[in-house]
Design a protein around this motif. Sequence first.
Motif, PDB file in Angstrom:
ATOM      1  N   HIS A 115      -0.832   4.081  44.323  1.00 18.19           N
ATOM      2  CA  HIS A 115      -1.071   3.717  42.925  1.00 18.19           C
ATOM      3  C   HIS A 115      -2.294   4.501  42.457  1.00 18.19           C
ATOM      4  N   MET A 116      -2.174   5.082  41.263  1.00 18.36           N
ATOM      5  CA  MET A 116      -3.285   5.872  40.721  1.00 18.36           C
ATOM      6  C   MET A 116      -3.617   5.360  39.326  1.00 18.36           C
ATOM      7  N   GLU A 117      -4.911   5.153  39.106  1.00 19.31           N
ATOM      8  CA  GLU A 117      -5.405   4.710  37.806  1.00 19.31           C
ATOM      9  C   GLU A 117      -6.438   5.730  37.338  1.00 19.31           C
ATOM     10  N   HIS A 146       4.028  12.583  51.066  1.00 18.27           N
ATOM     11  CA  HIS A 146       5.016  12.014  50.146  1.00 18.27           C
ATOM     12  C   HIS A 146       4.465  11.868  48.730  1.00 18.27           C
ATOM     13  N   THR A 147       3.165  11.663  48.600  1.00 15.91           N
ATOM     14  CA  THR A 147       2.566  11.353  47.292  1.00 15.91           C
ATOM     15  C   THR A 147       1.633  12.443  46.771  1.00 15.91           C
ATOM     16  N   ALA A 148       1.298  13.423  47.595  1.00 16.56           N
ATOM     17  CA  ALA A 148       0.289  14.428  47.234  1.00 16.56           C
ATOM     18  C   ALA A 148       0.662  15.232  45.985  1.00 16.56           C
ATOM     19  N   ASP A 149       1.904  15.679  45.869  1.00 16.13           N
ATOM     20  CA  ASP A 149       2.294  16.498  44.716  1.00 16.13           C
ATOM     21  C   ASP A 149       2.166  15.731  43.406  1.00 16.13           C
ATOM     22  N   MET A 150       2.570  14.475  43.405  1.00 16.53           N
ATOM     23  CA  MET A 150       2.472  13.656  42.198  1.00 16.53           C
ATOM     24  C   MET A 150       1.009  13.475  41.789  1.00 16.53           C
ATOM     25  N   GLN A 171      -0.628  14.957  38.262  1.00  7.80           N
ATOM     26  CA  GLN A 171      -1.202  14.034  37.284  1.00  7.80           C
ATOM     27  C   GLN A 171      -2.696  14.266  37.081  1.00  7.80           C
ATOM     28  N   MET A 172      -3.413  14.559  38.156  1.00 12.24           N
ATOM     29  CA  MET A 172      -4.849  14.823  38.020  1.00 12.24           C
ATOM     30  C   MET A 172      -5.083  16.132  37.260  1.00 12.24           C
ATOM     31  N   ASP A 173      -4.322  17.176  37.589  1.00 11.46           N
ATOM     32  CA  ASP A 173      -4.473  18.452  36.886  1.00 11.46           C
ATOM     33  C   ASP A 173      -4.203  18.297  35.395  1.00 11.46           C
ATOM     34  N   GLU A 174      -3.157  17.559  35.068  1.00 14.64           N
ATOM     35  CA  GLU A 174      -2.816  17.334  33.664  1.00 14.64           C
ATOM     36  C   GLU A 174      -3.933  16.587  32.945  1.00 14.64           C
TER      37      GLU A 174
END
Length: 117
Positions: free
Chosen positions: A4-6, A25-29, A33-36
Amino acid sequence: MNLHMEMEHHRGILIVRLSGELDHHTADMVRMQMDEAIQRRQSEHLILSLKDLQFMDSSGLGVILGRYKLIKNKGGKMVVCDVNSPVYRLLEMSGLFKIMPIYENEGTALSGLEVVS
């Protein structure tokens, strides 16, 4: 377990809180999202809060180092805070704390970065 990322913006500082598992499994997402968020909100600095992060592998380290380079190239600073013992050990062994400050909590991280801003 999932991840979960906030994200929250505070005066040019992007605060990212991760909970769960940061792995292959979650690194690309997380990376996308952080780059965006960094590009869209023109964030100068980044605080990565790992209070509830239970597990991280080398993919997670890659995400952190990549965002560090991105922020540094923009002239900003990146810090981590609220790191639990297992994740702390991985970050310490990787040498991450030689290039990136660690703070006890978000409040002290914000104070440290606002002196820089």
